[in-house]
Write a protein that holds these residues in place. Structure first.
Motif, PDB file in Angstrom:
ATOM      1  N   LEU A  18       0.852  -1.182   0.000  1.00  0.00           N
ATOM      2  CA  LEU A  18       0.000   0.000   0.000  1.00  0.00           C
ATOM      3  C   LEU A  18       0.892   1.237   0.000  1.00  0.00           C
ATOM      4  CD1 LEU A  18      -1.973  -2.246   0.867  1.00  0.00           C
ATOM      5  CD2 LEU A  18      -3.016  -0.611   2.464  1.00  0.00           C
ATOM      6  N   ARG A  19       0.469   2.284  -0.708  1.00  0.00           N
ATOM      7  CA  ARG A  19       1.309   3.476  -0.812  1.00  0.00           C
ATOM      8  C   ARG A  19       0.478   4.729  -0.549  1.00  0.00           C
ATOM      9  NH1 ARG A  19       0.546   1.887  -6.275  1.00  0.00           N
ATOM     10  NH2 ARG A  19      -0.794   3.364  -7.395  1.00  0.00           N
ATOM     11  N   PRO A  20       1.150   5.830  -0.158  1.00  0.00           N
ATOM     12  CA  PRO A  20       0.444   7.103   0.023  1.00  0.00           C
ATOM     13  C   PRO A  20      -0.139   7.598  -1.298  1.00  0.00           C
ATOM     14  CG  PRO A  20       2.570   7.135   1.125  1.00  0.00           C
ATOM     15  CD  PRO A  20       2.542   5.911   0.257  1.00  0.00           C
ATOM     16  N   THR A  21      -1.165   8.399  -1.172  1.00  0.00           N
ATOM     17  CA  THR A  21      -1.829   8.939  -2.361  1.00  0.00           C
ATOM     18  C   THR A  21      -2.083  10.430  -2.174  1.00  0.00           C
ATOM     19  OG1 THR A  21      -3.703   8.585  -3.852  1.00  0.00           O
ATOM     20  CG2 THR A  21      -4.139   8.431  -1.487  1.00  0.00           C
ATOM     21  N   GLY A  22      -2.603  11.053  -3.208  1.00  0.00           N
ATOM     22  CA  GLY A  22      -2.918  12.478  -3.139  1.00  0.00           C
ATOM     23  C   GLY A  22      -1.669  13.329  -2.972  1.00  0.00           C
ATOM     24  N   SER A  23      -1.750  14.338  -2.098  1.00  0.00           N
ATOM     25  CA  SER A  23      -0.620  15.243  -1.903  1.00  0.00           C
ATOM     26  C   SER A  23       0.554  14.579  -1.199  1.00  0.00           C
ATOM     27  CB  SER A  23      -1.068  16.465  -1.090  1.00  0.00           C
ATOM     28  OG  SER A  23      -1.538  16.063   0.190  1.00  0.00           O
ATOM     29  N   ALA A  24       0.329  13.424  -0.616  1.00  0.00           N
ATOM     30  CA  ALA A  24       1.408  12.683   0.039  1.00  0.00           C
ATOM     31  C   ALA A  24       2.225  11.866  -0.954  1.00  0.00           C
ATOM     32  CB  ALA A  24       0.840  11.769   1.118  1.00  0.00           C
ATOM     33  N   GLN A  25       1.837  11.883  -2.231  1.00  0.00           N
ATOM     34  CA  GLN A  25       2.510  11.109  -3.268  1.00  0.00           C
ATOM     35  C   GLN A  25       3.040  12.055  -4.337  1.00  0.00           C
ATOM     36  OE1 GLN A  25       4.354   8.595  -5.050  1.00  0.00           O
ATOM     37  NE2 GLN A  25       2.958   7.482  -3.666  1.00  0.00           N
ATOM     38  N   ALA A  26       4.342  11.938  -4.647  1.00  0.00           N
ATOM     39  CA  ALA A  26       4.969  12.864  -5.594  1.00  0.00           C
ATOM     40  C   ALA A  26       4.769  12.451  -7.048  1.00  0.00           C
ATOM     41  CB  ALA A  26       6.461  12.984  -5.301  1.00  0.00           C
ATOM     42  N   LEU A  27       4.426  11.186  -7.323  1.00  0.00           N
ATOM     43  CA  LEU A  27       4.344  10.683  -8.693  1.00  0.00           C
ATOM     44  C   LEU A  27       2.915  10.301  -9.054  1.00  0.00           C
ATOM     45  CD1 LEU A  27       7.498   8.355  -8.661  1.00  0.00           C
ATOM     46  CD2 LEU A  27       7.358  10.757  -9.351  1.00  0.00           C
ATOM     47  N   THR A  28       2.647  10.261 -10.332  1.00  0.00           N
ATOM     48  CA  THR A  28       1.348   9.824 -10.840  1.00  0.00           C
ATOM     49  C   THR A  28       1.542   8.627 -11.768  1.00  0.00           C
ATOM     50  OG1 THR A  28       1.486  11.321 -12.739  1.00  0.00           O
ATOM     51  CG2 THR A  28       0.451  12.175 -10.722  1.00  0.00           C
ATOM     52  N   ASN A  29       0.414   8.016 -12.146  1.00  0.00           N
ATOM     53  CA  ASN A  29       0.443   6.833 -13.014  1.00  0.00           C
ATOM     54  C   ASN A  29       1.447   5.807 -12.476  1.00  0.00           C
ATOM     55  OD1 ASN A  29      -0.097   5.090 -15.129  1.00  0.00           O
ATOM     56  ND2 ASN A  29       1.108   6.237 -16.649  1.00  0.00           N
ATOM     57  N   ASN A  30       1.245   5.457 -11.220  1.00  0.00           N
ATOM     58  CA  ASN A  30       2.206   4.609 -10.498  1.00  0.00           C
ATOM     59  C   ASN A  30       2.180   3.146 -10.937  1.00  0.00           C
ATOM     60  OD1 ASN A  30       0.670   6.650  -8.666  1.00  0.00           O
ATOM     61  ND2 ASN A  30       2.761   6.627  -7.840  1.00  0.00           N
ATOM     62  N   ASP A  31       1.042   2.685 -11.500  1.00  0.00           N
ATOM     63  CA  ASP A  31       0.869   1.253 -11.766  1.00  0.00           C
ATOM     64  C   ASP A  31       0.963   0.888 -13.248  1.00  0.00           C
ATOM     65  OD1 ASP A  31       0.289   0.555  -9.004  1.00  0.00           O
ATOM     66  OD2 ASP A  31      -1.588   1.654  -9.282  1.00  0.00           O
ATOM     67  N   PHE A  32       1.097   1.883 -14.126  1.00  0.00           N
ATOM     68  CA  PHE A  32       1.301   1.630 -15.558  1.00  0.00           C
ATOM     69  C   PHE A  32       0.223   0.708 -16.141  1.00  0.00           C
ATOM     70  CE2 PHE A  32       5.453   2.052 -13.420  1.00  0.00           C
ATOM     71  CZ  PHE A  32       5.888   3.245 -13.973  1.00  0.00           C
TER      72      PHE A  32
END
Length: 559
Positions: A410-424
């Motif tokens: 499980l990983r942080p999301t929203g403003s707590a996450q610096a990257l997008t499209n994490n799962d390709f």
């Protein structure tokens, strides 16, 4: 005149024992490997005598006195004459088998070890045991189970030092005023084996009216009984029949007494007793039914015991075999660990088979076991919690009697996450691409696809964060045998950390520290580059706050 109060007790014990032994006649003569194991032959102890009576110890044995102050050794006949002649007490030759036993006596503390080294066959199991009784005669009471301690040991390497780490011992036994029957088994590691009998009287001076005495008798070193355990290596969940048997090397003298049987599973890790060899109700049972639960590994062990044929003998110590142990994996389940992006286990996370009511919850440390109810291909999903989002459902295949492994991150999301499209999952939007990089359905850790890199391709992405604590890059990756990854963590001024990752032919989770500090504001990103030959696959990329502790790059085994 001294009064030896133990004389009356010894007389009563011997008379009672004589009645028992009269009906305990067994066939054959055991193949005892010890010289004079029954202490029937004696030799002078340093030419010494005690008030005119010769001191002796068993022939064939080595005797090491560790500490003493007035310790004397005799055969039981001489000791009986000594008591009668010096103190006017009734003569008593106290032993449990044959004609004699080994005696040690002193009014003070003492510590000594008998030992004997014998030739054996390497790799063969041997059992050692015999009879010992102590009589503590302190000033306050006639019996004390804390003073005269007894134990026996085996050095399977054949070493002669009782203090060596290679010696395997029974526990100390302080039982007083009763014959004890210490026994143990070991597998010979060389062409010889050494046995030890250690006596340690920890008490002080009991005064001139008493003696602390120890009698040793009827020791044997023989081939041990050998157990066979029937347990499948893999099985579907449900009732499993576990069975066992034993081979008695010398059935002319020994017969099977019973079995110790225990099991444990991978969840509790605690041995559970199924039966003990000396239980008259079920000690000789040869099977039980184990209700095996999916996703667990069960370990079963069995140890046989042999007793003097046909049904035991109070003068002959029963001898054990070695534990025989096997493990069984109960399949038709998915098992693994739920963790956050930093690799720390998460408890209380719900994991389920997609589209069904089959669920489980991760335990402390993040471990989980999810029975699938059968074989087939399943979609396994987790439910996000505490501001962490779960990855897309992962596809696993469960075969008959097997457990599929799946770790879930499980990983942080929203403003707590610096990257997008994490799962390709659909394309490479959000990522800058240079070279041969695409979305591939050939490999994935979760969902339907992953990032595929080949031929030196590089992808990168940056984001802007505010007050992020110790930004941490993490992802799953898998490569062909000759491929690897070059990873660069980017800050506002360019590269801040560079890592080279080796080939990983199974899915592996990696966490990489940025070193950007406890509260970082600005641009942060990741550059992922292909190295070597062949393909590299990346999935579930995260760039988020790291844990409070500082650590070096860690690669955790995954799937």
């Amino acid at each position: 005149m001294m009064t030896y109060k133990y004389i009356r007790l010894l007389l009563a014990t011997v008379l009672g024992l004589a009645v028992v032994l009269a009906v305990a006649v067994g066939p054959g003569v055991a193949a005892n490997l010890l010289t004079n194991g029954n202490f029937e032959l004696f030799q002078s102890y340093n030419g010494a005598n005690w008030r005119g009576y010769p001191e002796k110890y068993g022939q064939g044995w080595s005797l090491k006195v560790i500490s003493e102050d007035g310790l004397h050794f005799m055969d039981s006949d001489t000791f009986g004459q000594f008591i009668a002649g010096v103190y006017g007490q009734p003569y008593l030759n106290y032993h449990i088998e044959g004609n004699y036993s080994q005696v040690a006596a002193s009014r003070r503390a003492f510590h000594y070890v008998f030992s004997q080294t014998v030739p054996v066959s390497a790799g063969q199991d041997y059992a050692f045991g015999g009879k010992i009784v102590s009589f503590w005669k302190g000033p306050d009471n006639e019996i004390d189970h804390t003073k005269i301690l007894k134990r026996i040991g085996i050095d399977p390497t054949g070493g002669a030092d009782y203090a060596a780490a290679s010696v395997q011992w029974t526990g100390w036994d302080g039982t007083d005023n009763a014959w004890i029957s210490p026994a143990l088994a070991q597998t010979a590691q060389s062409g010889q084996m050494t046995v030890f009998i250690e006596i340690n009287n920890t008490g002080g001076d009991v005064g001139p009216a008493y003696l602390n005495t120890v009698f040793i008798d009827n020791f044997k070193l023989e081939l041990a009984p050998v157990a066979s355990l029937n347990l499948p290596a893999q099985t579907p969940p449900g009732p499993v029949n576990v069975s066992w048997s034993a081979t008695i090397p010398d059935p002319s003298f020994w017969s099977l007494w019973g079995y110790d049987v225990e099991y444990k599973d991978s969840v509790s890790g605690v041995w559970q007793t199924v039966q003990t060899h000396d239980d008259p109700a079920n000690g000789a049972s040869t099977s039980f039914t184990l209700n095996a639960q999916a996703g667990r590994t069960y370990t079963v062990r069995v140890r046989p015991w042999q007793e003097r044929a046909p049904s035991g003998d109070p003068a002959t110590t029963a001898l054990p075999g070695m534990w025989q142990e096997k493990s069984m994996v109960v399949g038709e389940a998915v098992a693994g660990r739920v963790m956050n992006h930093a690799g720390l286990g998460l408890s209380g996370v719900t994991v389920s088979v997609s589209g069904t009511a089959t669920t489980t919850t991760s335990t402390s440390g993040g471990s989980y076991v999810l029975p699938t109810g059968g074989t087939g291909t399943f979609r396994i999903q987790a439910v996000g919690t505490g501001g962490l989002v779960a990855p897309p459902p992962a596809t696993v295949t469960v075969t008959a009697g097997n457990t599929a492994a799946l770790d879930i991150t499980l990983r942080p999301t929203g403003s707590a996450q610096a990257l997008t499209n994490n799962d390709f999952e659909t394309d490479l939007s959000g990522w800058n691409v240079s070279g041969t990089a695409d979305v591939s359905t050939a490999e994935q850790h979760s969902g339907n696809s992953s990032l595929r890199l080949a031929g030196g391709a590089v992808v990168s992405q940056t984001g802007v964060v505010t007050g992020m604590a110790r930004p941490l890059l993490s992802f799953w990756y898998k490569t062909d045998p000759a491929a690897g990854l070059s990873v660069v963590i980017l800050g506002s001024t360019g590269p801040v950390q560079t890592y080279t990752l080796p080939a990983a032919t199974s899915w592996t989770h990696v966490t990489l520290e940025s070193g950007l500090g406890d509260s970082y504001t600005g641009s942060v990103g990741a550059q992922l580059g292909h190295t070597g030959t062949g393909k590299a696959f990346i999935d579930e990329v995260s760039l988020a706050a790291g844990p409070w502790k500082t650590f070096l790059p860690v690669i955790l085994a995954g799937n």
